[in-house]
Motif scaffolding. Structure first.
Motif, PDB file in Angstrom:
ATOM      1  N   ASP A 157       1.778   1.155 -43.811  1.00 35.54           N
ATOM      2  CA  ASP A 157       3.408   0.576 -44.290  1.00 35.54           C
ATOM      3  C   ASP A 157       3.034  -1.114 -44.563  1.00 35.54           C
ATOM      4  O   ASP A 157       2.194  -1.645 -44.143  1.00 35.54           O
ATOM      5  CB  ASP A 157       4.107   1.176 -44.448  1.00 35.54           C
ATOM      6  CG  ASP A 157       4.158   1.183 -42.611  1.00 35.54           C
ATOM      7  OD1 ASP A 157       5.392   0.740 -42.147  1.00 35.54           O
ATOM      8  OD2 ASP A 157       3.279   0.890 -41.665  1.00 35.54           O
ATOM      9  N   ALA A 159       4.876  -2.614 -42.323  1.00 39.75           N
ATOM     10  CA  ALA A 159       5.443  -2.919 -41.060  1.00 39.75           C
ATOM     11  C   ALA A 159       4.126  -2.667 -39.992  1.00 39.75           C
ATOM     12  O   ALA A 159       4.521  -3.320 -39.064  1.00 39.75           O
ATOM     13  CB  ALA A 159       6.561  -2.513 -40.437  1.00 39.75           C
ATOM     14  N   SER A 160       3.250  -2.866 -40.610  1.00 42.27           N
ATOM     15  CA  SER A 160       1.966  -1.412 -39.781  1.00 42.27           C
ATOM     16  C   SER A 160       1.929  -0.769 -39.203  1.00 42.27           C
ATOM     17  O   SER A 160       1.195  -0.762 -38.100  1.00 42.27           O
ATOM     18  CB  SER A 160       1.091  -2.765 -39.467  1.00 42.27           C
ATOM     19  OG  SER A 160       0.375  -4.083 -40.273  1.00 42.27           O
ATOM     20  N   ASP A 161       2.710  -0.218 -39.453  1.00 43.97           N
ATOM     21  CA  ASP A 161       3.602   1.536 -38.035  1.00 43.97           C
ATOM     22  C   ASP A 161       2.819   2.811 -38.519  1.00 43.97           C
ATOM     23  O   ASP A 161       2.592   2.801 -37.867  1.00 43.97           O
ATOM     24  CB  ASP A 161       4.425   1.013 -38.589  1.00 43.97           C
ATOM     25  CG  ASP A 161       5.030   0.065 -37.471  1.00 43.97           C
ATOM     26  OD1 ASP A 161       4.797  -0.972 -36.674  1.00 43.97           O
ATOM     27  OD2 ASP A 161       7.069   0.021 -38.430  1.00 43.97           O
ATOM     28  N   VAL A 162       2.450   2.936 -40.008  1.00 47.41           N
ATOM     29  CA  VAL A 162       1.912   3.799 -40.637  1.00 47.41           C
ATOM     30  C   VAL A 162       0.672   3.918 -40.980  1.00 47.41           C
ATOM     31  O   VAL A 162       0.640   2.796 -42.500  1.00 47.41           O
ATOM     32  CB  VAL A 162       2.872   4.731 -40.874  1.00 47.41           C
ATOM     33  CG1 VAL A 162       2.548   5.538 -41.577  1.00 47.41           C
ATOM     34  CG2 VAL A 162       4.033   4.770 -40.014  1.00 47.41           C
ATOM     35  N   ASP A 177       0.361   7.335 -37.023  1.00 44.67           N
ATOM     36  CA  ASP A 177       1.558   6.476 -36.241  1.00 44.67           C
ATOM     37  C   ASP A 177       0.261   5.240 -35.331  1.00 44.67           C
ATOM     38  O   ASP A 177       0.553   5.865 -34.645  1.00 44.67           O
ATOM     39  CB  ASP A 177       2.212   7.613 -35.725  1.00 44.67           C
ATOM     40  CG  ASP A 177       3.788   6.940 -35.073  1.00 44.67           C
ATOM     41  OD1 ASP A 177       3.729   5.469 -35.891  1.00 44.67           O
ATOM     42  OD2 ASP A 177       5.034   6.995 -34.503  1.00 44.67           O
ATOM     43  N   LEU A 178       0.779   4.467 -35.975  1.00 49.26           N
ATOM     44  CA  LEU A 178       0.147   3.364 -35.668  1.00 49.26           C
ATOM     45  C   LEU A 178       0.704   2.542 -34.222  1.00 49.26           C
ATOM     46  O   LEU A 178       0.678   2.392 -33.013  1.00 49.26           O
ATOM     47  CB  LEU A 178      -0.584   2.152 -35.822  1.00 49.26           C
ATOM     48  CG  LEU A 178      -1.150   2.432 -37.472  1.00 49.26           C
ATOM     49  CD1 LEU A 178      -1.399   1.122 -37.821  1.00 49.26           C
ATOM     50  CD2 LEU A 178      -2.660   2.765 -36.758  1.00 49.26           C
TER      51      LEU A 178
END
Length: 178
Positions: A157, A159-162, A177-178
């Protein structure tokens, strides 16, 4: 049909199809010009960054798989701390890092056997910080879920969250989930 095209900023990256038996080449196509970036390299595979500034690439170097990052503006290549296969990676939105499924071992005639489905990998998910040139393991699905994963079609994603990817072994979809 022997070229693979990738969007890269305001242009495209074009690369010959990879094979251990043939030299590969990669080009940037911008403003109607074609410029050779990489090659000849055996088994060349590439993944340009979204802006087209960088190209992640892997190749065979004396029958050993190597990976590096090529800066298209300075024309400098930098070796990576792990063997990242472009087909198993995704760029973070800010291009500061890559997330990759890194195989525990690469067996068979790479990449031909893998492309043909003759062999599969057992991957761990790694983050490669390009500024610090540091690679860190994010998760080992085999230890966490008792599942061997051959990660492909990685996506992240904005935001580099997932991190989302598919297990090539069974077609299952995974989310981390990062």
């Amino acid at each position: 049909s022997s070229l693979r095209l990738y969007p890269a900023g305001s242009g495209y990256a074009a690369a010959t199809k990879a094979s251990a038996q043939a030299d590969g080449y990669a080009f940037m196509v911008r403003g109607g010009t074609l410029e050779r970036m990489l090659g000849p390299l055996k088994a060349l595979t590439v993944l340009p960054s979204p802006s087209g500034r960088y190209i992640l690439y892997s190749y065979l170097n004396r029958n050993t798989v190597s990976a590096a990052l090529y800066d298209t503006t300075t024309h400098v290549a930098t070796a990576l701390p792990v063997v990242a296969l472009p087909d198993k990676c995704v760029w973070a939105a800010d291009e500061s890092s890559l997330y990759c499924g890194i195989p525990r071992a690469i067996e068979g005639e790479w990449p031909d056997d893998w492309y043909q489905g003759v062999t599969h990998f057992t991957d761990r998910i790694w983050r490669i910080d390009l500024d610090g040139r540091v690679a860190s393991q994010i998760v080992d699905p085999n230890l966490v879920a008792d599942v061997e994963i051959d990660a492909v079609a990685l996506a992240i994603d904005p935001a580099s969250d997932v991190l989302v990817f598919t297990n090539r072994k069974d077609g299952s979809l995974w989310l981390y989930d990062l």
